[in-house]
Design an enzyme around this catalytic site. Structure first.
Site, short mmCIF file in Angstrom:
data_model
loop_
_atom_site.label_atom_id
_atom_site.label_comp_id
_atom_site.label_asym_id
_atom_site.label_seq_id
_atom_site.Cartn_x
_atom_site.Cartn_y
_atom_site.Cartn_z
N CYS A 1 0.82 -1.23 0.00
CA CYS A 1 0.00 0.00 0.00
C CYS A 1 0.84 1.27 0.00
O CYS A 1 0.33 2.36 -0.27
CB CYS A 1 -0.93 0.00 1.20
SG CYS A 1 -1.86 -1.53 1.32
N HIS B 1 -3.18 7.09 2.36
CA HIS B 1 -3.70 5.81 1.89
C HIS B 1 -5.09 5.59 2.47
O HIS B 1 -5.34 5.82 3.66
CB HIS B 1 -2.74 4.69 2.30
CG HIS B 1 -3.29 3.33 2.07
ND1 HIS B 1 -3.90 2.97 0.89
CD2 HIS B 1 -3.35 2.23 2.87
CE1 HIS B 1 -4.30 1.71 0.97
NE2 HIS B 1 -3.99 1.25 2.17
N ASN C 1 -10.38 0.19 -0.17
CA ASN C 1 -8.92 0.18 -0.08
C ASN C 1 -8.37 -0.43 -1.38
O ASN C 1 -8.55 -1.61 -1.64
CB ASN C 1 -8.52 -0.65 1.14
CG ASN C 1 -7.02 -0.73 1.35
OD1 ASN C 1 -6.24 -0.48 0.44
ND2 ASN C 1 -6.62 -1.10 2.55
O1 UT7 Z 1 -4.12 -1.28 3.38
C1 UT7 Z 1 -3.19 -1.79 4.29
C2 UT7 Z 1 -3.32 -1.18 5.63
N1 UT7 Z 1 -4.47 -1.71 6.29
C3 UT7 Z 1 -4.99 -1.10 7.32
O2 UT7 Z 1 -4.52 -0.05 7.71
C4 UT7 Z 1 -6.13 -1.76 8.01
C5 UT7 Z 1 -6.08 -1.48 9.49
N2 UT7 Z 1 -7.12 -2.18 10.21
C6 UT7 Z 1 -8.43 -1.81 10.13
O3 UT7 Z 1 -8.80 -0.93 9.38
C7 UT7 Z 1 -9.41 -2.51 11.06
O4 UT7 Z 1 -8.69 -3.27 11.99
C8 UT7 Z 1 -10.45 -3.41 10.33
C9 UT7 Z 1 -11.40 -2.57 9.52
C10 UT7 Z 1 -9.72 -4.38 9.41
C11 UT7 Z 1 -11.25 -4.22 11.34
O5 UT7 Z 1 -11.92 -3.32 12.23
P1 UT7 Z 1 -11.85 -3.53 13.80
O6 UT7 Z 1 -12.67 -2.48 14.41
O7 UT7 Z 1 -10.39 -3.59 14.17
O8 UT7 Z 1 -12.57 -4.92 13.99
P2 UT7 Z 1 -12.02 -6.22 14.71
O9 UT7 Z 1 -11.09 -6.94 13.80
O10 UT7 Z 1 -11.53 -5.85 16.08
O11 UT7 Z 1 -13.35 -7.04 14.87
C12 UT7 Z 1 -14.41 -6.62 15.74
C13 UT7 Z 1 -15.55 -7.58 15.60
C14 UT7 Z 1 -15.14 -9.05 15.68
O12 UT7 Z 1 -16.17 -9.76 16.35
P3 UT7 Z 1 -16.04 -10.13 17.88
O13 UT7 Z 1 -14.84 -10.98 18.00
O14 UT7 Z 1 -15.92 -8.82 18.62
O15 UT7 Z 1 -17.34 -10.85 18.18
C15 UT7 Z 1 -15.08 -9.50 14.25
O16 UT7 Z 1 -15.32 -10.86 14.10
O17 UT7 Z 1 -16.13 -7.42 14.30
C16 UT7 Z 1 -16.22 -8.71 13.65
N3 UT7 Z 1 -16.09 -8.49 12.23
C17 UT7 Z 1 -17.14 -8.23 11.44
N4 UT7 Z 1 -18.46 -8.11 11.70
C18 UT7 Z 1 -19.26 -7.81 10.66
C19 UT7 Z 1 -14.96 -8.48 11.48
N5 UT7 Z 1 -15.27 -8.21 10.19
C20 UT7 Z 1 -16.62 -8.05 10.15
C21 UT7 Z 1 -17.51 -7.77 9.10
N6 UT7 Z 1 -18.83 -7.65 9.42
N7 UT7 Z 1 -17.12 -7.56 7.83
#
Ligand code: UT7
Length: 326
Positions: free
Chosen positions: A111, A253, A283
């Site tokens: 990225c 980004h 993204n």
């Molecule tokens: O391009 C390269 C650079 N990339 C980045 O900079 C990405 C950086 N990371 C992020 O943007 C975020 O971490 C994400 C958008 C990828 C994820 O968001 P988050 O707020 O960190 O979510 P999480 O991974 O902590 O997940 C929270 C909850 C989980 O459920 P539980 O364990 O709390 O029950 C996940 O299973 O959200 C759940 N979850 C979803 N729920 C509905 C994860 N993906 C989804 C989804 N829909 N698509």
């Protein structure tokens, strides 16, 4: 002599993958995706290769710059999704453009690819080795996305952006650049390539599909951005004694709207100074920064004399920045 960005271009495929459609593919909701990422839809390249998108963006950038293909002496393509390892996307574009005086290569800084490429283009031009450099970032990410994995499939889209760089001569252009990596965190964002095999003649050769799909430890990458993005911004500013409030536009980004908010808060910025199009394109890895630049130019948001700060971060893990006086 430092380099100047003469023109920009972009290409996005027509097909829109909406949050509603993703709700039918995986257990997710429009509400979750919008709240956690800011993304409403992304584009998917049906029937188009990475090189097709790269070519379309390059043609627009050359037209915007008023530069003919034969005047280009280097084509740099950043991509994590080349159509083939050889010929490279850059060589395919060189042939299609008829850029017969250009060297051409692909590279991968995930990225951060566009900001890394700005530094490379600027360095080639400052050294006098090259005069007109075409930089392209093109990504066909749907080919490495598992559409049963809700943690990744809601994030990524396809697209390409391009820019033409040439010697400046008037003090404007690329004022400073910075690039850095932290490979110790590499596995937090993983896309497999060729299979790794201990015995090439063994019974159980792994298949490419074993490692094909992108996996991401989203929380770890998010935490990395909290230090990497401000570090990249500070390094670009410090080198030329500028401060964040002197910058007219931040082009970061497009990974997550919450990262934009974090940066705005840290520097006390009006969020409207940070350009956003992830709501419509998701993204697109290295293509995201030049996609923004091309869109900003089309909308008439870019003017001579403005100070623009570009920052990239992601797979590798890598990060970097460029400060440009238009
Ligand atoms: O391009 C390269 C650079 N990339 C980045 O900079 C990405 C950086 N990371 C992020 O943007 C975020 O971490 C994400 C958008 C990828 C994820 O968001 P988050 O707020 O960190 O979510 P999480 O991974 O902590 O997940 C929270 C909850 C989980 O459920 P539980 O364990 O709390 O029950 C996940 O299973 O959200 C759940 N979850 C979803 N729920 C509905 C994860 N993906 C989804 C989804 N829909 N698509």
């Amino acid at each position: 002599m430092q380099s100047k960005m003469l023109g920009v271009g972009s290409y996005v495929p027509e097909y829109r993958l909406t949050n509603a459609e993703l709700e039918r593919l995986v257990e997710t909701s429009d509400e979750w995706i919008v709240q956690r990422t800011g993304i409403h839809e992304r584009r998917i390249a049906k029937g188009k290769r990475t090189a097709d998108m790269a070519l379309a963006a390059a043609q627009q950038a050359l037209a915007d710059a008023g530069v003919a293909p034969e005047e280009i002496d280097l084509i740099l393509v950043s991509t994590v999704t080349p159509d083939s390892l050889t010929p490279t996307v850059a060589c395919r574009v060189q042939a299609a453009l008829g850029a017969k005086n250009a060297a051409a290569l692909d590279f991968n800084a995930a990225c951060s690819g566009f900001v890394y490429a700005v530094e490379m283009a600027d360095s080639y031009i400052r050294s006098g080795k090259k005069k007109r450099v075409l930089v392209i970032s093109a990504e066909r990410l749907h080919s490495v996305i598992d559409y049963t994995d809700r943690t990744t499939c809601v994030l990524f889209g396809d697209g390409a952006g391009a820019a033409v760089f040439a010697p400046s001569g008037d003090g404007s252009g690329v004022l400073s650049t910075y690039s850095m990596a932290d490979g110790t965190m590499g596995d937090a964002l993983y896309i497999g390539a060729l299979p790794v095999e201990d015995d090439p003649f063994g019974a159980s050769r792994p298949t490419v599909t074993d490692t094909r799909y992108l996996t991401m430890a989203g929380n770890d990458v998010f935490r990395f951005t909290a230090t990497a993005v401000p570090a990249a911004i500070d390094k670009a500013l410090e080198q030329v004694g500028k401060t964040a409030d002197e910058v007219d536009w931040f082009v970061l980004h497009q990974a997550n709207q919450r990262i934009i908010k974090m940066v705005a808060k840290k520097y006390g910025l009006d969020e409207r100074k940070i350009y956003i199009n992830m709501d419509r394109f998701g993204n697109t890895s290295s293509a995201s920064v030049p996609l923004c630049l091309a869109e900003m130019k089309q909308k008439g948001l870019l003017h001579e004399g403005q100070l623009i700060l570009l920052a990239g971060f992601g797979g590798g893990l890598t990060y970097g920045s460029a400060l440009i006086r238009l």
